[in-house]
Design an enzyme around this catalytic site. Structure first.
Site, short mmCIF file in Angstrom:
data_model
loop_
_atom_site.label_atom_id
_atom_site.label_comp_id
_atom_site.label_asym_id
_atom_site.label_seq_id
_atom_site.Cartn_x
_atom_site.Cartn_y
_atom_site.Cartn_z
N LEU A 169 -35.63 -2.85 -28.26
CA LEU A 169 -36.13 -2.72 -29.63
C LEU A 169 -37.33 -1.78 -29.64
O LEU A 169 -37.81 -1.39 -28.57
CB LEU A 169 -36.50 -4.11 -30.18
CG LEU A 169 -35.35 -5.13 -30.17
CD1 LEU A 169 -35.83 -6.48 -30.68
CD2 LEU A 169 -34.16 -4.65 -30.97
N PRO A 170 -37.82 -1.38 -30.81
CA PRO A 170 -38.91 -0.38 -30.82
C PRO A 170 -40.16 -0.83 -30.04
O PRO A 170 -40.69 -0.06 -29.24
CB PRO A 170 -39.22 -0.22 -32.32
CG PRO A 170 -37.94 -0.58 -33.01
CD PRO A 170 -37.32 -1.67 -32.17
N LYS A 209 -44.43 2.56 -17.58
CA LYS A 209 -43.69 3.34 -18.57
C LYS A 209 -44.64 4.02 -19.56
O LYS A 209 -44.47 5.19 -19.92
CB LYS A 209 -42.71 2.42 -19.32
CG LYS A 209 -42.05 3.02 -20.54
CD LYS A 209 -41.06 4.11 -20.18
CE LYS A 209 -40.54 4.81 -21.44
NZ LYS A 209 -39.67 5.93 -21.14
N LYS A 242 -46.54 5.08 -30.12
CA LYS A 242 -46.69 3.68 -29.67
C LYS A 242 -46.95 3.64 -28.16
O LYS A 242 -47.85 2.94 -27.69
CB LYS A 242 -45.41 2.92 -30.05
CG LYS A 242 -45.25 1.53 -29.53
CD LYS A 242 -44.33 1.42 -28.32
CE LYS A 242 -42.94 1.98 -28.51
NZ LYS A 242 -42.09 1.90 -27.32
P1 NDP Z 1 -34.39 3.44 -32.34
O1 NDP Z 1 -35.45 3.54 -33.37
O2 NDP Z 1 -33.32 4.48 -32.28
O3 NDP Z 1 -33.63 2.03 -32.46
C1 NDP Z 1 -34.35 0.84 -32.63
C2 NDP Z 1 -33.44 -0.36 -32.54
O4 NDP Z 1 -34.21 -1.52 -32.81
C3 NDP Z 1 -32.30 -0.34 -33.57
O5 NDP Z 1 -31.21 -1.04 -33.04
C4 NDP Z 1 -32.93 -1.12 -34.72
O6 NDP Z 1 -31.98 -1.75 -35.57
C5 NDP Z 1 -33.69 -2.18 -33.97
N1 NDP Z 1 -34.79 -2.74 -34.75
C6 NDP Z 1 -35.81 -2.08 -35.35
N2 NDP Z 1 -36.65 -2.96 -35.94
C7 NDP Z 1 -36.12 -4.19 -35.73
C8 NDP Z 1 -36.52 -5.51 -36.09
N3 NDP Z 1 -37.64 -5.74 -36.81
N4 NDP Z 1 -35.76 -6.55 -35.71
C9 NDP Z 1 -34.63 -6.34 -34.99
N5 NDP Z 1 -34.20 -5.12 -34.61
C10 NDP Z 1 -34.94 -4.07 -34.97
O7 NDP Z 1 -35.16 3.31 -30.95
P2 NDP Z 1 -34.67 3.76 -29.48
O8 NDP Z 1 -33.32 3.20 -29.21
O9 NDP Z 1 -34.91 5.22 -29.31
O10 NDP Z 1 -35.78 3.03 -28.60
C11 NDP Z 1 -35.72 1.65 -28.24
C12 NDP Z 1 -36.78 1.42 -27.17
O11 NDP Z 1 -36.47 2.23 -26.03
C13 NDP Z 1 -38.19 1.81 -27.64
O12 NDP Z 1 -39.13 0.93 -27.10
C14 NDP Z 1 -38.35 3.21 -27.06
O13 NDP Z 1 -39.73 3.54 -26.88
C15 NDP Z 1 -37.57 3.09 -25.76
N6 NDP Z 1 -37.05 4.35 -25.20
C16 NDP Z 1 -36.36 5.26 -25.95
C17 NDP Z 1 -35.89 6.43 -25.38
C18 NDP Z 1 -35.12 7.47 -26.16
O14 NDP Z 1 -34.87 8.56 -25.61
N7 NDP Z 1 -34.72 7.23 -27.39
C19 NDP Z 1 -36.13 6.73 -23.97
C20 NDP Z 1 -36.78 5.66 -23.24
C21 NDP Z 1 -37.23 4.54 -23.85
P3 NDP Z 1 -31.34 -0.99 -36.85
O15 NDP Z 1 -30.07 -0.36 -36.35
O16 NDP Z 1 -31.11 -2.09 -37.82
O17 NDP Z 1 -32.36 0.02 -37.34
#
Ligand code: NDP
Length: 296
Positions: free
Chosen positions: A66-67, A172, A241
């Site tokens: 999650l974020p 990280k 973040k």
């Molecule tokens: P996204 O913003 O693409 O996706 C976020 C996910 O979290 C979605 O599935 C979203 O659901 C869900 N979400 C958001 N808010 C809530 C909530 N309040 N309750 C439940 N679910 C929620 O993020 P990323 O996939 O890019 O990143 C996820 C994590 O991985 C983060 O911590 C990021 O820093 C880390 N990361 C990301 C990388 C990247 O290249 N993207 C690389 C390495 C780490 P919904 O579909 O409903 O919006």
């Protein structure tokens, strides 16, 4: 094969879950926007859970992505929350790039329910996730890591025990702070060179054969800035973040870190200027705006 529940099918979570499905795990997925879980389940032969509790029920390993740690913590409680579904013998692995203090708090709460916790943020980006080549930074018991390692191997090739709970998050965050420093500083340098009459491709060619090179100069600038493609793979809001967490780690450890503190401020400014959906590399556009030039 253990049953794996995966919660959070975002930009990086989705390809990680695809790798779990491809590895043959019995997979249950949950996503806040339910249609995403339903279409994933239909495409990859997984079960779409109705709630976090439903996802956790019967799972051997529960993975969240999650974020921030805050959203993970919020998923624990209530009749539909994870704690209502987690059974004896389950393990909880949080692949969110989280913050150490919240991870330690989550670990304590889970421990009181007999569920071991590990923070396991990843690096390698969306492409690394698609290829199953992520680096996984693990904080928690080594015995727990040994138990869940076969599951993590579906999406990770370098799986490292970093220390106690929170150590993966801290490492990280520092890594991503360095990413932010490199992107921002490279943009400043290339903007100045552009105004001095040096083309960006010429500058990068030299820098990448010299000591100033980084992943930013070697990959991000040639692929995303010079092409003006700026693909949206990792949100600037998430990098903001991460750098905030890194700045917090330096303060907590009483390490003077003016560069990382300033970078955290810059990321917050860039996020305010560019918005919640901008990609992290788009911070370059703000540097260009301040410089009154474009990096080409
Ligand atoms: P996204 O913003 O693409 O996706 C976020 C996910 O979290 C979605 O599935 C979203 O659901 C869900 N979400 C958001 N808010 C809530 C909530 N309040 N309750 C439940 N679910 C929620 O993020 P990323 O996939 O890019 O990143 C996820 C994590 O991985 C983060 O911590 C990021 O820093 C880390 N990361 C990301 C990388 C990247 O290249 N993207 C690389 C390495 C780490 P919904 O579909 O409903 O919006």
């Amino acid at each position: 094969m253990p049953t794996v529940a995966f919660l959070g099918l975002g930009a990086i979570g989705r390809p990680m879950a695809v790798r779990l499905a491809l590895a043959g795990h019995r997979l249950v997925v949950w996503n806040r926007t339910a249609e995403r879980a339903a279409s994933f389940a239909a495409e990859h032969g997984a079960r779409a859970a109705a709630s976090p509790a439903d996802a956790a029920r019967g799972a051997d390993v529960v993975i969240t992505c999650l974020p921030t740690s805050r959203e993970v913590e919020q998923l624990l409680d209530g009749p539909d929350g994870l704690l209502a579904g987690l059974g004896d013998g389950a393990a909880f692995v949080d692949c969110t790039s989280g913050d150490p203090a919240t991870s330690r708090r989550i670990a304590e709460r889970l421990a009181s329910h007999g569920v071991p916790f590990m923070d396991a943020p990843v690096s390698g980006g969306v492409v690394g996730a698609e290829q199953g080549k992520l680096t996984v930074m693990c904080g928690g018991d080594e015995a727990l890591l040994a138990r869940v390692r076969p599951v993590l191997e579906a999406f990770g090739t370098k799986i490292v025990h970093c220390g106690p709970v929170g150590a993966g998050d801290a490492l990280k965050a520092i890594n991503n702070a360095l990413l932010a420093v490199h992107v921002w500083a490279t943009a400043e340098g290339l903007a100045a060179l552009a105004k001095a009459g040096v083309r960006a491709d010429v500058a990068l060619d030299v820098i990448n054969a010299s000591s100033g090179r980084s992943n930013a100069s070697m990959n991000l600038f040639p692929e995303r800035v010079l092409t003006r493609a700026f693909p949206r793979t990792f949100r600037l809001a998430l990098l903001d973040k991460d750098v905030g967490i890194a700045a917090g780690v330096t303060r907590e450890q009483r390490v003077p870190a003016p560069v990382l503190q300033l970078t955290a401020e810059l990321m917050t400014v860039a996020r305010g200027a560019l918005g919640e959906v901008a990609d992290h590399v788009e911070m370059v556009k703000l540097v260009e705006q301040w410089a009154g030039t474009e990096i080409r």
